[in-house]
Scaffold this active site. Structure first.
Site, PDB file in Angstrom:
ATOM      1  N   PRO A 156     -28.379  14.727  14.674  1.00 31.58           N
ATOM      2  CG  PRO A 156     -27.885  16.911  15.263  1.00 31.58           C
ATOM      3  CD  PRO A 156     -27.522  15.843  14.290  1.00 31.58           C
ATOM      4  CD  GLU A 157     -32.821  11.448  12.895  1.00 26.68           C
ATOM      5  OE1 GLU A 157     -33.857  12.027  12.499  1.00 26.68           O
ATOM      6  OE2 GLU A 157     -32.042  10.851  12.150  1.00 26.68           O
ATOM      7  CG  HIS A 164     -14.868  21.806  14.817  1.00 22.35           C
ATOM      8  ND1 HIS A 164     -14.354  21.891  13.539  1.00 22.35           N
ATOM      9  CD2 HIS A 164     -14.150  20.855  15.456  1.00 22.35           C
ATOM     10  CE1 HIS A 164     -13.374  21.005  13.424  1.00 22.35           C
ATOM     11  NE2 HIS A 164     -13.222  20.373  14.554  1.00 22.35           N
ATOM     12  NE  ARG A 188     -19.892  14.941   8.453  1.00 23.41           N
ATOM     13  CZ  ARG A 188     -20.571  13.897   8.023  1.00 23.41           C
ATOM     14  NH1 ARG A 188     -21.157  13.086   8.883  1.00 23.41           N
ATOM     15  NH2 ARG A 188     -20.672  13.669   6.737  1.00 23.41           N
ATOM     16  NE  ARG A 227     -47.105   8.273  -3.249  1.00 18.44           N
ATOM     17  CZ  ARG A 227     -46.395   9.063  -2.450  1.00 18.44           C
ATOM     18  NH1 ARG A 227     -46.996   9.947  -1.672  1.00 18.44           N
ATOM     19  NH2 ARG A 227     -45.077   8.987  -2.427  1.00 18.44           N
TER      20      ARG A 227
END
Ligand SMILES: [Zn+2]
Length: 271
Positions: free
Chosen positions: A2-3, A91, A110, A152
């Protein structure tokens, strides 16, 4: 995994079902998630009303009367609103039960997800303190990126993935945004002009907003017992397209490794 768009879509999907409801119970079947879930929550949460559901980075903040639940979906987790009494499936790890006769159920094969309880300002919680700005809010723009990038030498792709610079821009969205902005992912962050950072900030916003819009079509899945909320497929220009022709110029898309992750780019469109 999931983003940010999936987490934001989850928030929108569950918010209406939770806000204003009173917690009647908290059932914890598996406390060993990424970090152990405090078993005292079973007693602590009961009787508290849900004030709101917010998001910070990829954390969902479920605000109750005496504190805030900080939930993370991990690599494979999902939160759904189900009628109470829905049989537990493999789960399924916890359920926040509500006076509406429904419950918020967490499933995570997981077990990299997490659940914390914070009684202070949740934004000051160690998980959240020190995070960079939200990419969809006003303080994230080209001037901000250019300022943080000054001097940077780190590659601009790595710079964009750094949660202290901006939160929630995962690998897919970093690759896609750099393509849209025409910036080579290996260019040093300090050597990208302010104008190009303005394009990049806009591109980041666009790719995330497009994914959230697509997620909108799956919102009903968060409050039904059928199916599992899916992850969004949007039209990708470079991600996982190595060897295929660039949709803009026809050049073959390339893949390189950066920080143990794959980066995809068009060597002609991105300089
Ligand atoms: Zn191209």
């Amino acid at each position: 995994m999931p983003e940010l768009p999936e987490v934001e879509t989850t928030r929108r999907g569950i918010r209406a079902a939770l806000s204003g409801r009173v917690v009647t119970g908290f059932e914890l079947r598996q406390h060993r998630l990424r970090w152990p879930v405090d078993r005292a929550l079973v007693r602590e949460l009961r009787g508290q009303r849900v004030r709101d559901v917010r998001r910070r980075a990829k954390y969902l903040l479920i605000e109750l009367e005496r504190g805030t639940l900080i939930a993370h979906l991990g690599m494979s987790g999902s939160l759904r609103v189900l009628p109470s009494g829905t049989p537990w499936r493999p789960h399924d790890h916890y359920e926040l039960q509500l006076d509406s006769g429904r419950g918020l159920r967490f499933n995570d094969p997981r077990r990299f997800g997490s659940l914390h309880w914070s009684t202070g300002d949740p934004l000051g919680h160690p998980l959240l303190a020190g995070l960079g700005p939200e990419p969809l809010e006003r303080d994230f723009d080209g001037d901000y990126l250019a300022g943080r990038a000054r001097g940077r030498r780190v590659a601009v792709k790595q710079f964009l993935l750094d949660q202290r610079i901006v939160v929630g821009v995962g690998n897919i969205y970093a690759s896609e945004a750099l393509f849209r902005a025409g910036i080579h992912p290996r260019r040093a962050a300090g050597r990208v002009s302010r104008e190009r950072y303005q394009r990049l900030a806009r591109a980041v916003r666009e790719v995330l907003e497009e994914a959230i819009r697509q997620g909108g079509t799956t919102l009903r899945d968060y409050v039904s017992a059928e199916g599992t909320p899916g992850y969004f497929r949007q039209k990708l220009f470079v991600y996982e397209r190595a060897g295929e022709p660039c949709r803009r110029c026809g050049t073959t898309i390339r893949r390189v490794a950066q920080g143990q992750r794959s980066t995809y780019f068009c060597p002609s469109c991105q300089t």
